[in-house]
Write a protein that holds these residues in place. Structure first.
Motif, short mmCIF file in Angstrom:
data_model
loop_
_atom_site.label_atom_id
_atom_site.label_comp_id
_atom_site.label_asym_id
_atom_site.label_seq_id
_atom_site.Cartn_x
_atom_site.Cartn_y
_atom_site.Cartn_z
N UNK A 264 0.81 -1.23 0.00
CA UNK A 264 0.00 0.00 0.00
C UNK A 264 0.83 1.27 0.00
N UNK A 265 2.15 1.15 0.07
CA UNK A 265 3.01 2.32 0.26
C UNK A 265 3.32 3.05 -1.03
N UNK A 266 4.41 3.80 -0.99
CA UNK A 266 4.84 4.59 -2.13
C UNK A 266 5.59 3.72 -3.13
N UNK A 267 5.46 4.01 -4.45
CA UNK A 267 6.29 3.31 -5.44
C UNK A 267 7.66 3.94 -5.60
N UNK A 268 7.87 5.07 -4.92
CA UNK A 268 9.12 5.83 -5.08
C UNK A 268 10.21 5.27 -4.16
N UNK A 269 10.68 4.09 -4.50
CA UNK A 269 11.73 3.45 -3.70
C UNK A 269 13.05 4.21 -3.85
N UNK A 270 13.86 4.18 -2.81
CA UNK A 270 15.13 4.90 -2.77
C UNK A 270 16.26 3.96 -2.35
N UNK A 271 17.51 4.43 -2.44
CA UNK A 271 18.62 3.62 -1.92
C UNK A 271 18.46 3.26 -0.45
N UNK A 272 17.84 4.13 0.33
CA UNK A 272 17.62 3.81 1.75
C UNK A 272 16.67 2.62 1.89
N UNK A 273 15.68 2.53 1.01
CA UNK A 273 14.79 1.36 1.03
C UNK A 273 15.57 0.08 0.69
N UNK A 274 16.50 0.19 -0.27
CA UNK A 274 17.34 -0.97 -0.59
C UNK A 274 18.13 -1.39 0.64
N UNK A 275 18.70 -0.42 1.35
CA UNK A 275 19.44 -0.74 2.57
C UNK A 275 18.58 -1.44 3.58
N UNK A 276 17.33 -1.00 3.72
CA UNK A 276 16.42 -1.67 4.64
C UNK A 276 16.14 -3.10 4.23
N UNK A 277 15.95 -3.32 2.93
CA UNK A 277 15.71 -4.68 2.43
C UNK A 277 16.91 -5.58 2.67
N UNK A 278 18.12 -5.03 2.53
CA UNK A 278 19.32 -5.84 2.75
C UNK A 278 19.48 -6.20 4.22
N UNK A 279 19.19 -5.26 5.10
CA UNK A 279 19.29 -5.56 6.54
C UNK A 279 18.25 -6.61 6.94
N UNK A 280 17.05 -6.48 6.41
CA UNK A 280 16.02 -7.47 6.71
C UNK A 280 16.44 -8.85 6.20
#
Length: 334
Positions: free
Chosen positions: A301-317
């Protein structure tokens, strides 16, 4: 070097824990995080890939029916490595644990997945968009030439989530299941090796195009079956990891359960949907492949505007998901 191996082998023989599947899995996981996937011509997956190419050539040349060939391809492709493993295991005798450790380490692929994601995030932050497109091309099969920065980040997160299941969680699951059912190390490694053969087959011939629709049909079905349970385990793992790294774990659980079956594949949306929820993103959507646009549904349901910070979050998860999975296996055993 020979003296070191002899010393380690003497320790292994005196200490039965060295021969336990959970111990080998823990050491292999540590080696993967420390060293990454070894890149050389004799890597087991590369050898499997060459075998698949050879079998495809032979079957297309000598098999009149592609339906028959679709059954023969996974049967022969899986049998050959398993027979070779069994023979090597017998030849090595007391040193067979080295072969087991080598194969388990070689067939786990978490660190390299994280490194690929890091390269994309770095390129988006510090280099050009073309550099980021080239970096994400190492992760995805889609056409990246027209992707904007947000689409590059989304593609990276989607690939990290999906490949976590294929490249790490499923191998761990099948190694653990094979060891538990057979009560032997060999059974675990054989199950892991068999899974990796099917996974490689799916990545090489499991396409619904004119060339592979018939030949790869059975391989793709086997891959769906083998990833069925691990894909569903990915949702609670992502939710738990999201809580550890202070992401939206409730949304990971809710969106994961809600959107997990939105993709055509029965397994690919599970981890992606949970990751979309954890990061408050929308993933998926219309995707450009070399053969055209595929109208995938949106996940989350969130934003489609993914950023490098979102990538970092996915990698940590993903790193925490892997750590939790190994801890659960050790906890069940010890």
């Amino acid at each position: 070097m020979i003296g070191s191996v002899a010393y380690i082998n003497s320790v292994a023989l005196k200490n039965p824990y060295m021969n336990q599947p959970a111990t080998i899995l823990l050491i292999a996981f540590g080696l993967d995080l420390l060293l990454g996937d070894p890149a050389y011509p004799l890597h087991p997956v590369r050898l499997i890939g060459r075998l698949v190419q050879l079998l495809e050539t032979l079957l297309r040349k000598h098999c009149r029916s592609m339906k028959t060939a679709s059954f023969l391809l996974p049967a022969v492709a899986a049998s050959a490595p398993l027979i070779a493993y069994s023979l090597l295991h017998r030849i090595l005798g007391d040193l067979a644990w080295i072969l087991d450790l080598y194969l388990v380490y070689s067939l786990l692929a978490l660190r390299d997945l994280l490194k690929h994601g890091e390269r994309v995030a770095f390129a988006l932050k510090h280099q050009t968009l073309d550099d980021a497109r080239n970096a994400v091309q190492m992760l995805v099969g889609r056409n990246t030439a027209e992707l904007d920065a947000h689409a590059v980040a989304r593609a990276t997160i989607e690939s990290v989530a999906e490949n976590f299941v294929d490249g790490f969680l499923s191998p761990v699951f099948w190694f653990t299941a094979g060891s538990a059912v057979s009560q032997t190390m060999e059974g675990g490694v054989a199950a892991l090796l068999g899974f990796k053969v099917i996974s490689t087959l799916d990545s090489m011939v499991g396409y619904k195009n004119e060339r592979y629709r018939e030949l790869g049909r059975i391989s793709a079905k086997f891959d769906d079956v083998l990833n069925f349970v691990p894909a569903r385990l990915s949702i609670p793992l992502v939710a738990l990891a999201a809580r550890i790294v202070s992401k939206d774990w409730k949304s990971a659980w809710r969106i994961g359960l809600r959107d997990r079956l939105k993709h055509a594949s029965p397994n690919s949306a599970h981890a992606e949907a949970a990751m979309a929820g954890a990061l408050n993103l929308r993933l998926g959507g219309p995707t450009l492949y070399p053969h055209g646009i595929v109208e995938k549904p949106w996940l989350g349901n969130g934003t489609p505007d993914a950023t490098p910070d979102h990538i970092g979050g996915a990698l940590r998860i993903s790193l925490w998901c892997g750590t939790i999975a190994i801890a659960l296996v050790l906890g069940m055993v010890y």
